[in-house]
Design a protein around this motif. Structure first.
Motif, PDB file in Angstrom:
ATOM      1  N   LYS A  72      26.851  39.660  46.269  1.00 56.03           N
ATOM      2  CA  LYS A  72      26.483  38.361  45.718  1.00 56.03           C
ATOM      3  C   LYS A  72      26.675  37.287  46.782  1.00 56.03           C
ATOM      4  N   PRO A  73      25.775  36.327  46.864  1.00 53.59           N
ATOM      5  CA  PRO A  73      25.904  35.274  47.880  1.00 53.59           C
ATOM      6  C   PRO A  73      27.097  34.366  47.616  1.00 53.59           C
ATOM      7  N   ALA A  74      27.710  33.914  48.716  1.00 53.98           N
ATOM      8  CA  ALA A  74      28.797  32.924  48.677  1.00 53.98           C
ATOM      9  C   ALA A  74      30.040  33.395  47.927  1.00 53.98           C
ATOM     10  N   LEU A  75      30.176  34.702  47.715  1.00 52.22           N
ATOM     11  CA  LEU A  75      31.378  35.221  47.055  1.00 52.22           C
ATOM     12  C   LEU A  75      32.248  35.881  48.120  1.00 52.22           C
ATOM     13  N   THR A  76      33.338  35.210  48.493  1.00 54.29           N
ATOM     14  CA  THR A  76      34.187  35.656  49.593  1.00 54.29           C
ATOM     15  C   THR A  76      35.649  35.681  49.161  1.00 54.29           C
ATOM     16  N   ASP A  77      36.472  36.291  49.990  1.00 51.59           N
ATOM     17  CA  ASP A  77      37.915  36.322  49.759  1.00 51.59           C
ATOM     18  C   ASP A  77      38.602  36.628  51.083  1.00 51.59           C
ATOM     19  N   ALA A  78      39.852  36.222  51.196  1.00 48.74           N
ATOM     20  CA  ALA A  78      40.683  36.539  52.351  1.00 48.74           C
ATOM     21  C   ALA A  78      42.132  36.543  51.895  1.00 48.74           C
ATOM     22  N   TYR A  79      42.894  37.535  52.322  1.00 48.82           N
ATOM     23  CA  TYR A  79      44.264  37.680  51.831  1.00 48.82           C
ATOM     24  C   TYR A  79      45.071  38.509  52.821  1.00 48.82           C
ATOM     25  N   THR A  80      46.370  38.539  52.583  1.00 48.48           N
ATOM     26  CA  THR A  80      47.291  39.289  53.433  1.00 48.48           C
ATOM     27  C   THR A  80      47.983  40.366  52.618  1.00 48.48           C
ATOM     28  N   LEU A  81      47.993  41.573  53.154  1.00 47.97           N
ATOM     29  CA  LEU A  81      48.680  42.708  52.536  1.00 47.97           C
ATOM     30  C   LEU A  81      49.943  43.014  53.327  1.00 47.97           C
ATOM     31  N   SER A  82      51.035  43.192  52.618  1.00 46.93           N
ATOM     32  CA  SER A  82      52.324  43.484  53.246  1.00 46.93           C
ATOM     33  C   SER A  82      52.906  44.744  52.619  1.00 46.93           C
ATOM     34  N   ARG A  83      53.373  45.674  53.471  1.00 48.48           N
ATOM     35  CA  ARG A  83      53.950  46.915  52.939  1.00 48.48           C
ATOM     36  C   ARG A  83      55.193  47.324  53.733  1.00 48.48           C
ATOM     37  N   LEU A  84      56.277  47.529  53.018  1.00 52.51           N
ATOM     38  CA  LEU A  84      57.537  47.973  53.605  1.00 52.51           C
ATOM     39  C   LEU A  84      57.911  49.327  53.013  1.00 52.51           C
ATOM     40  N   ARG A  85      58.250  50.278  53.893  1.00 53.41           N
ATOM     41  CA  ARG A  85      58.735  51.581  53.456  1.00 53.41           C
ATOM     42  C   ARG A  85      60.114  51.840  54.047  1.00 53.41           C
ATOM     43  N   LEU A  86      61.030  52.306  53.199  1.00 51.29           N
ATOM     44  CA  LEU A  86      62.381  52.676  53.610  1.00 51.29           C
ATOM     45  C   LEU A  86      62.615  54.137  53.259  1.00 51.29           C
ATOM     46  N   ASN A  87      63.049  54.915  54.248  1.00 52.74           N
ATOM     47  CA  ASN A  87      63.215  56.352  54.069  1.00 52.74           C
ATOM     48  C   ASN A  87      64.665  56.776  54.275  1.00 52.74           C
ATOM     49  N   VAL A  88      65.105  57.689  53.432  1.00 52.19           N
ATOM     50  CA  VAL A  88      66.417  58.320  53.602  1.00 52.19           C
ATOM     51  C   VAL A  88      66.206  59.825  53.507  1.00 52.19           C
ATOM     52  N   LEU A  89      66.690  60.542  54.529  1.00 50.41           N
ATOM     53  CA  LEU A  89      66.548  61.988  54.568  1.00 50.41           C
ATOM     54  C   LEU A  89      67.934  62.630  54.596  1.00 50.41           C
ATOM     55  N   PHE A  90      68.195  63.501  53.619  1.00 48.95           N
ATOM     56  CA  PHE A  90      69.443  64.260  53.555  1.00 48.95           C
ATOM     57  C   PHE A  90      69.155  65.716  53.932  1.00 48.95           C
ATOM     58  N   LYS A  91      69.937  66.259  54.888  1.00 46.59           N
ATOM     59  CA  LYS A  91      69.791  67.669  55.284  1.00 46.59           C
ATOM     60  C   LYS A  91      71.165  68.326  55.253  1.00 46.59           C
ATOM     61  N   PRO A  92      71.659  68.634  54.047  1.00 47.50           N
ATOM     62  CA  PRO A  92      73.005  69.206  53.949  1.00 47.50           C
ATOM     63  C   PRO A  92      73.112  70.606  54.545  1.00 47.50           C
ATOM     64  N   THR A  93      71.998  71.336  54.578  1.00 51.47           N
ATOM     65  CA  THR A  93      71.982  72.675  55.175  1.00 51.47           C
ATOM     66  C   THR A  93      70.685  72.813  55.985  1.00 51.47           C
ATOM     67  N   PRO A  94      70.600  73.806  56.902  1.00 55.26           N
ATOM     68  CA  PRO A  94      69.373  73.998  57.673  1.00 55.26           C
ATOM     69  C   PRO A  94      68.169  74.372  56.814  1.00 55.26           C
ATOM     70  N   TRP A  95      68.421  74.883  55.605  1.00 54.35           N
ATOM     71  CA  TRP A  95      67.307  75.373  54.784  1.00 54.35           C
ATOM     72  C   TRP A  95      66.965  74.466  53.594  1.00 54.35           C
ATOM     73  N   MET A  96      67.599  73.302  53.516  1.00 47.76           N
ATOM     74  CA  MET A  96      67.302  72.410  52.401  1.00 47.76           C
ATOM     75  C   MET A  96      67.343  70.951  52.861  1.00 47.76           C
ATOM     76  N   ARG A  97      66.429  70.148  52.313  1.00 46.63           N
ATOM     77  CA  ARG A  97      66.461  68.707  52.583  1.00 46.63           C
ATOM     78  C   ARG A  97      65.982  67.942  51.357  1.00 46.63           C
ATOM     79  N   LEU A  98      66.488  66.713  51.256  1.00 42.36           N
ATOM     80  CA  LEU A  98      66.114  65.808  50.181  1.00 42.36           C
ATOM     81  C   LEU A  98      65.543  64.553  50.816  1.00 42.36           C
ATOM     82  N   MET A  99      64.330  64.185  50.408  1.00 49.72           N
ATOM     83  CA  MET A  99      63.650  63.034  50.969  1.00 49.72           C
ATOM     84  C   MET A  99      63.469  61.971  49.895  1.00 49.72           C
ATOM     85  N   LEU A 100      63.873  60.723  50.222  1.00 44.28           N
ATOM     86  CA  LEU A 100      63.662  59.578  49.335  1.00 44.28           C
ATOM     87  C   LEU A 100      62.902  58.512  50.111  1.00 44.28           C
ATOM     88  N   GLN A 101      61.859  57.961  49.489  1.00 45.46           N
ATOM     89  CA  GLN A 101      61.100  56.888  50.118  1.00 45.46           C
ATOM     90  C   GLN A 101      60.829  55.782  49.106  1.00 45.46           C
TER      91      GLN A 101
END
Length: 449
Positions: A72-101
């Motif tokens: 459609k003519p003259a239909l415009t937009d402009a905006y800012t997208l912001s994204r933050l990711r925080l990760n925690v990785l637990f590896k209590p043993t060589p054969w198991m891990r727990l991932m949280l994001q």
């Protein structure tokens, strides 16, 4: 006001990319230095805590400018997208891990409301899984919980990382590796977004399947085979009543190199199933070939591709022939502007990729599309119908697109990218919509910490 914001977004993108090019060219001409790779902020923290716990994160900001929305003519937009990711990785043993994001996705100054997914989903749990074994190095692995799923080129199942909210699944996934073969078997429900509330899986929207990769093609190529079974409740049948979708997607993909300079990718998929008394009968395919001129300046790679996805000629004949693209990473598959998806479409692409400098790469593409069946709709990258003339009188040719993108990698932690895509309406869009050209521009910065 809207046009000024749109033009400002495009101007910012151009200025930043020109700056990136200047920095990159200066770095290319500068004498080599034996500098150590930069250290993530989280690494100093991780050295002070037990080794079986580690933290990491990512921040991404993208400015987007849109013009000719809905063609459609003259239909415009402009905006800012912001994204933050925080990760925690637990590896209590060589054969198991727990991932949280955890993920916080927000949008600022966007005209269209509400600010919901895929633009906004304030801080929520994106991934939380336990993995027994290791899917990349061991013979067997089992992953249970909220996680990403992606296979092959992600044309049918992917994480959709381009969007601000991205995608994850509540899933159980088992992986078996033996010799040159790897097989993944999974059962999953896509996670739905509830901005301001905890995200939940999509009950009544399930996908199960098996994906096998065999490293048996010449020149280290692969043969992929897969079957996906989708169950979806409350789907409207062609007869009118709501009923359950029960459909299978069966396909294969081969990819590799003919020679050192010529590469290829071929994929085809068919769909069978039912909704009430309707029969599902659809298919899609893609062929791509690339040629890299490694000895030429900028090491250009020429790319040509053609793809097809079936459409539905008659919405009352009890045969559902529109290809279902499932849960893809659909961004830039049929154009940077994302106005065309892998449904009811025939498309051709020609492009070039270049390494302008050690830290700066660029690609440019030309695309042209036609409706597979003019009685069906044009669908965008998300699979949503955006234009339709049921009588089939609007024509076949959707239009053309030209786009250009550049990526500047400062180091292993920081990257800036930008691009511009312009859709030129063809006969179909001129008849089915107001026919205005669609413009999309962006500039994006990503920082790992």
């Amino acid at each position: 006001m809207l046009n000024r914001r749109f033009l400002m977004a495009q101007t910012v993108a151009v200025v930043l990319l020109m700056g990136a090019l200047e920095i990159s060219l200066q770095a290319e001409n500068a004498p080599p230095a034996a500098a150590k790779p930069p250290e993530k902020l989280s690494e100093s923290l991780n050295r002070s805590i037990p080794k079986w716990v580690s933290f990491s994160g990512e921040y991404r900001m993208r400015v987007e400018g849109l013009g000719g929305i809905g063609f459609k003519p003259a239909l415009t937009d402009a905006y800012t997208l912001s994204r933050l990711r925080l990760n925690v990785l637990f590896k209590p043993t060589p054969w198991m891990r727990l991932m949280l994001q955890g993920q916080d996705a927000e949008v600022m100054a966007r005209n269209a409301k509400p600010d919901a997914a895929p633009f906004q989903d304030k801080f929520d749990l994106r991934q939380a899984y336990v993995e027994i074994g290791n899917a990349e190095t061991k013979s067997f692995a089992l992953k249970v919980g909220r996680q990403e799923l992606f296979f092959g080129e992600q044309r049918l199942i992917g994480h959709l990382n381009w969007t601000n909210t991205a995608r994850s699944f509540d899933a159980v996934r088992a992986t078996y590796r033996q010799g040159k073969a790897r097989v993944d078997v999974f059962s999953a429900s896509v996670v739905r977004f509830y901005d301001g509330a905890f995200n939940k899986r999509g009950d009544g929207d399930n996908i199960h399947g098996a994906y096998a990769v065999f490293n048996v093609m010449p020149n280290k190529g692969t043969l992929d085979t897969y079957v996906f079974w989708r169950e979806q409740s409350a789907v409207k049948s062609e007869g009118g009543p709501l009923d359950k979708l029960d459909a299978e997607t069966i396909g294969a993909r081969v990819a590799g190199k003919f020679t050192e300079s010529f590469d290829y990718s071929v994929e085809a998929a068919g769909q069978l199933g039912s909704v009430a008394s309707d029969d599902v009968r659809a298919w899609a395919g893609r062929v791509a070939i690339g040629h890299t001129m490694a000895k030429a300046r900028f090491k250009p790679r020429l790319v040509a591709a053609f793809e097809y996805a079936s459409g539905d000629k008659d919405p009352t004949d009890g045969r559902r022939q529109t290809f279902d693209q499932l849960y893809p990473t659909g961004h830039d598959r049929l154009g940077l502007a994302d106005q065309v998806g892998w449904r009811n479409i025939a498309g051709a692409r020609a492009g070039i990729e270049m390494k302008l400098a050690p830290r700066l790469s660029m690609n440019s593409n030309y695309l042209s599309w036609w409706l597979a069946d003019p009685h069906d709709a044009l669908y965008n990258a998300a699979g949503a119908a955006i234009a339709k003339v049921a009588a089939g009188t609007a024509g076949h040719h959707v239009g053309q697109e030209g786009d250009i993108q550049a990526v500047f990698t400062l180091n292993s932690l920081f990257q800036i990218a930008g691009g511009y895509g312009h859709v030129f309406p063809g006969t179909f869009l001129k008849n089915a919509t107001p026919g205005e050209s669609y413009k999309f521009s962006y500039v994006m910065a990503t920082y790992q910490f």
